[in-house]
Design a protein around this motif. Structure first.
Motif, short mmCIF file in Angstrom:
data_model
loop_
_atom_site.label_atom_id
_atom_site.label_comp_id
_atom_site.label_asym_id
_atom_site.label_seq_id
_atom_site.Cartn_x
_atom_site.Cartn_y
_atom_site.Cartn_z
N ILE A 180 1.21 -1.11 -0.23
CA ILE A 180 -0.19 0.31 -0.42
C ILE A 180 1.07 1.33 0.23
O ILE A 180 0.36 2.27 -0.24
CB ILE A 180 -0.92 0.05 1.57
N ALA A 181 1.90 1.26 0.94
CA ALA A 181 2.20 2.42 0.77
C ALA A 181 4.07 2.23 -0.42
O ALA A 181 3.33 3.79 -0.47
CB ALA A 181 3.91 2.25 2.22
N LYS A 182 3.70 1.70 -0.86
CA LYS A 182 4.52 1.65 -2.18
C LYS A 182 3.94 2.30 -3.22
O LYS A 182 4.02 2.96 -3.79
CB LYS A 182 5.64 0.27 -2.46
N THR A 183 2.61 2.10 -3.38
CA THR A 183 1.74 1.81 -4.32
C THR A 183 1.76 3.65 -4.60
O THR A 183 1.37 4.39 -5.43
CB THR A 183 0.49 0.99 -4.27
N THR A 184 1.07 3.70 -2.97
CA THR A 184 0.81 5.63 -2.99
C THR A 184 1.72 6.00 -2.11
O THR A 184 1.35 7.56 -2.52
CB THR A 184 -0.80 5.65 -1.55
N GLY A 185 3.11 6.11 -2.34
CA GLY A 185 3.76 6.20 -2.02
C GLY A 185 3.28 7.48 -0.02
O GLY A 185 4.14 8.81 0.05
N ILE A 186 2.57 7.00 0.28
CA ILE A 186 1.67 7.87 1.84
C ILE A 186 1.79 6.73 2.57
O ILE A 186 1.98 5.42 2.74
CB ILE A 186 0.41 7.54 1.96
N THR A 187 2.83 6.76 4.50
CA THR A 187 2.74 5.77 5.05
C THR A 187 2.07 5.60 5.50
O THR A 187 0.38 5.85 5.83
CB THR A 187 3.96 6.85 6.52
N THR A 188 1.78 4.52 6.05
CA THR A 188 0.82 2.63 6.44
C THR A 188 1.06 2.40 7.51
O THR A 188 1.95 1.88 7.47
CB THR A 188 0.68 2.51 4.92
N ILE A 189 -0.42 2.70 8.59
CA ILE A 189 -0.19 1.40 9.48
C ILE A 189 -1.02 0.77 9.13
O ILE A 189 -2.01 0.60 9.10
CB ILE A 189 -0.52 2.34 10.81
N SER A 190 -0.39 -0.83 9.42
CA SER A 190 -1.43 -1.82 9.45
C SER A 190 -1.44 -2.50 10.48
O SER A 190 -0.56 -2.72 11.04
CB SER A 190 -1.02 -2.13 7.98
N ASP A 191 -1.79 -3.78 10.39
CA ASP A 191 -1.61 -4.82 11.26
C ASP A 191 -2.02 -4.78 12.46
O ASP A 191 -1.30 -4.46 13.80
CB ASP A 191 -0.48 -5.53 10.64
N PHE A 192 -3.19 -3.96 12.71
CA PHE A 192 -3.72 -3.49 14.41
C PHE A 192 -3.97 -4.73 14.71
O PHE A 192 -3.70 -4.29 16.46
CB PHE A 192 -5.04 -2.72 13.97
N ARG A 193 -4.93 -5.54 14.83
CA ARG A 193 -5.00 -6.76 15.48
C ARG A 193 -4.26 -7.06 16.46
O ARG A 193 -4.36 -7.88 17.58
CB ARG A 193 -6.35 -7.38 14.51
N MET A 194 -3.33 -7.93 15.78
CA MET A 194 -1.59 -7.95 16.79
C MET A 194 -1.38 -7.83 16.84
O MET A 194 -0.63 -8.45 18.38
CB MET A 194 -0.39 -8.50 15.03
#
Length: 403
Positions: A141-155
């Protein structure tokens, strides 16, 4: 560690793809503080193509049956990340913005497997290990958009001893904490979950109650090859079969105490096929009506039996999620929870479809500003911590100055 300072207004994008697997929900928000309501600027749903939706549901239903290869899971994780990124690029363009004007993305991902275990105590016991897996890689997501991405919250919640879900309740409190002395927020996605907000004691309790749309949608797929029962038109023509309802409510999940969470492992294809088998001879309409009653009765039981709350006019139930679009579903829920007040969040000026995407933008804001998720207790997490994994997009000079 924080990438942005607290109380600085940031523009964020929130992504949500729930257990109904009907669409990728994207919200553009503006957030100034973790204690203030995020401002929803724009929202759009990107429906999954039929073949992709079928694959996602099939993978999730079969994951516990070991019928999906690691290669397939790995490819789908990357594919969804790139796909989400492309949807975000199109969405931001439609909003009249450039990607560089967005500070971060908060992504829930698509749940593939969710197996929390209350007996897990971080010991080396493989069979008791709690786990959760959401697909849609943050780096893609981050490399496709160029926007810093936060993911995997549940873990992060799992690692702290929690159920990993639900995570939206703290955001529910930000939006609805002052509505009435006792408020219940009901989210009707594939799974139903409730958040109980008691302003007198400042208590917050939240858990999954069981299926919402998942079983009804599964029946429509199995019986007619369709995605859902629009406005509950077929269910409305049917009659609830009390014997079958009682049988389906014997599922062990309904007897569990909270904190608890569930998904397709409990109420996916296996549950749906079992219901069809046990309801042999019933019409499709009767099966759908009975499935709807499984949802509303399990919701009522969760409120009355687990929360030990009386259903009276002092209790306000605010409903959101895809189930709000099903008018017959909403009527049955209001009738079952009467005399409690039941209203959709739309009636209060808050987009019921966009809400969870807004929540994950808010969760991304917490992470990007280095703030702990304040949910210790209701998920079973033993401590608070910053939730989510950060994937950098195009690194700006200010992003390198962490604090």
């Amino acid at each position: 560690m924080a990438i942005h300072q607290k109380n600085k207004t940031l523009v964020g994008v929130g992504l949500m793809s729930g257990t109904s697997v009907d669409s990728l929900d994207i919200a553009l928000t503006k957030i100034t503080s973790s204690t203030e309501r995020p401002q929803l600027i724009n929202y759009k749903e990107f429906p999954y193509k039929k073949n992709l939706r079928k694959k996602l549901i099939s993978f999730a239903d079969n994951s516990h049956l070991k019928q999906v290869s690691i290669d397939e899971i790995s490819r789908l994780n990357s594919y969804l990340g790139f796909y989400y990124g492309e949807c975000i690029n199109n969405f931001i363009k439609e909003c009249g913005l450039e990607n560089k004007e967005v500070d971060f993305i908060g992504s829930h991902g698509q749940t593939f497997s969710h197996t929390p275990n209350k007996e897990f105590n971080n010991a080396h016991e493989f069979e008791k290990t709690s786990a959760t897996l959401q697909l849609g890689d943050g780096d893609c997501i981050a490399k496709t958009t160029g926007i810093t991405t936060i993911s995997d919250f549940r873990m992060a919640d799992i690692a702290l001893g929690g159920e990993g879900a639900p995570l939206a309740p703290v955001c529910h409190k930000v939006f609805f904490g002052k509505i009435s002395p006792k408020t219940i927020v009901v989210n009707l996605g594939g799974i139903a979950n409730i958040t109980y907000i008691d302003n007198d004691s400042n208590e917050l309790i939240a858990f999954d109650t069981g299926p919402a749309n998942m079983v009804m949608d599964g029946l429509m797929q199995q019986l007619m090859g369709k995605g859902f029962d629009k406005n509950g038109e077929m269910a409305e023509k049917g009659r609830c079969n009390q014997k079958l309802l009682n049988e389906m409510l014997k599922h062990s999940y309904f007897e569990k105490s909270y904190p608890k969470s569930c998904g397709r492992l409990e109420f996916g294809e296996v549950f749906v096929k079992d219901m069809i088998l046990k309801g042999e001879g019933l019409s499709d309409n009767d099966l759908l009506r009975t499935a709807l009653e499984v949802t509303v009765v399990s919701l009522k039981n969760s409120i009355v039996d687990l929360l030990t709350l009386p259903l009276n006019s002092e209790l306000t139930c605010i409903v959101m999620g895809g189930g709000v679009k099903n008018s017959f579903f909403m009527k049955c829920l209001a009738d079952t929870l009467s005399p409690a007040q039941v209203k959709s969040s739309d009636e209060m000026g808050i987009n019921s479809s966009a809400f969870e995407a807004v929540c994950f933008s808010w969760l991304g804001y917490l992470a990007i500003t280095g703030q702990s998720y304040p949910g210790k207790g209701f998920t079973g997490a033993k401590n608070e911590g910053v939730y989510g994994k950060i994937s950098f997009g195009r690194v700006k000079s200010e992003e390198c100055k962490v604090s």
